[in-house]
Scaffold this active site. Structure first.
Site, mmCIF file in Angstrom:
data_model
loop_
_atom_site.group_PDB
_atom_site.id
_atom_site.type_symbol
_atom_site.label_atom_id
_atom_site.label_comp_id
_atom_site.label_asym_id
_atom_site.label_seq_id
_atom_site.Cartn_x
_atom_site.Cartn_y
_atom_site.Cartn_z
ATOM 1 C CG ASP A 48 6.992 6.286 5.823
ATOM 2 O OD1 ASP A 48 7.777 7.193 5.558
ATOM 3 O OD2 ASP A 48 6.272 6.327 6.834
ATOM 4 C CB THR A 62 8.595 -2.600 4.877
ATOM 5 O OG1 THR A 62 8.462 -2.005 6.166
ATOM 6 C CG2 THR A 62 7.756 -3.868 4.805
ATOM 7 C CG ASP A 114 -0.285 -0.225 2.525
ATOM 8 O OD1 ASP A 114 0.883 -0.658 2.533
ATOM 9 O OD2 ASP A 114 -0.910 0.035 3.568
HETATM 10 C C1 PRP Z 1 3.126 -0.108 6.349
HETATM 11 C C2 PRP Z 1 3.095 -0.505 4.886
HETATM 12 C C3 PRP Z 1 4.450 -1.053 4.649
HETATM 13 C C4 PRP Z 1 5.322 -0.293 5.626
HETATM 14 C C5 PRP Z 1 6.067 0.760 4.900
HETATM 15 O O1 PRP Z 1 2.780 -1.218 7.118
HETATM 16 O O2 PRP Z 1 2.079 -1.438 4.614
HETATM 17 O O3 PRP Z 1 4.514 -2.449 4.858
HETATM 18 O O4 PRP Z 1 4.458 0.290 6.602
HETATM 19 O O5 PRP Z 1 6.906 1.473 5.770
HETATM 20 P P1 PRP Z 1 8.460 1.660 5.526
HETATM 21 O O6 PRP Z 1 8.662 2.014 4.083
HETATM 22 O O7 PRP Z 1 8.818 2.803 6.442
HETATM 23 O O8 PRP Z 1 9.146 0.392 5.897
HETATM 24 P P2 PRP Z 1 2.336 -1.101 8.637
HETATM 25 O O9 PRP Z 1 3.515 -1.337 9.524
HETATM 26 O O10 PRP Z 1 1.581 0.170 8.848
HETATM 27 O O11 PRP Z 1 1.381 -2.348 8.803
HETATM 28 P P3 PRP Z 1 -0.052 -2.639 8.143
HETATM 29 O O12 PRP Z 1 0.158 -2.792 6.654
HETATM 30 O O13 PRP Z 1 -0.473 -3.904 8.786
HETATM 31 O O14 PRP Z 1 -0.941 -1.467 8.458
#
Ligand code: PRP
Length: 178
Positions: A103, A107, A100
């Site tokens: 950031d 991840t 989605d």
């Molecule tokens: C969000 C998103 C990514 C990650 C991106 O997941 O879905 O996996 O953060 O962040 P980064 O680029 O800083 O690594 P989240 O931890 O919010 O979990 P969720 O999808 O279960 O809401």
């Protein structure tokens, strides 16, 4: 969060148009590839994955993966931990990671490396939104919906404290609501 609906940043119509465009591009790019596996990253990707996968005109299978990132606050710390791996065998297959949001990029970077260890034929990435200014590591988003600023966004899979994931549009959470 208060009960009022978040302010619209990207409308439902804009999202649907862009998802259709990305689906067309993916269908073209993978038209000669056998075994496309779309890997949705839980939980946030579930709506984007559902819409994107149903708009493809090529065969595809679906897998899910779950990660959690250590650290406090709203940002991932860089230490990403695998919570659930793909269930099927992806060796020799073309993997498309579906996120989605990108950031900091930690991840996605972790996931690319982790999935490559399964020896797929290729690994590419699709994300609905990217916070370009927030990047801490270099990572390629092969198929991108929208670049956004450093706002906290909800909807279309994205949440704030698990709320508003199922909004059909992407909205902004005001600092006073956090
Ligand atoms: C969000 C998103 C990514 C990650 C991106 O997941 O879905 O996996 O953060 O962040 P980064 O680029 O800083 O690594 P989240 O931890 O919010 O979990 P969720 O999808 O279960 O809401």
């Amino acid at each position: 969060m208060k009960n009022e609906a978040p302010e619209v940043l990207i409308s439902e119509e804009q999202i649907q148009l862009r998802v259709a465009e990305i689906a067309e591009q993916i269908s073209e790019d993978y038209s000669r590839a056998e075994d496309l596996v779309m890997v949705g990253v839980l939980k946030g990707s579930f709506i984007f994955l559902a819409d994107l996968s149903r708009k493809l005109s090529i065969p595809r299978t679906i897998e899910f993966i779950a990660v959690s990132s250590y650290g406090s606050g709203s940002r991932s710390s860089g230490a990403v931990r695998l919570v659930m791996d793909v269930r099927g065998n992806i060796e020799g297959k073309h993997v498309l990671i579906v996120e989605d949001i990108v950031d900091t990029g930690h991840t996605l970077k972790y996931l690319i490396g982790m999935l490559k260890s399964h020896r797929p034929a290729s690994v590419k990435t699709a994300a609905l939104v990217r916070k370009a200014e927030s990047a801490e590591v270099e990572v390629t988003t092969d198929y991108l919906g929208f670049d956004i600023g450093d706002e906290w966004v909800v909807g279309y899979g994205l949440d704030f404290a698990e709320q508003n994931r199922t909004l059909p549009y992407i909205g902004i959470v005001k600092p006073t609501d956090r």
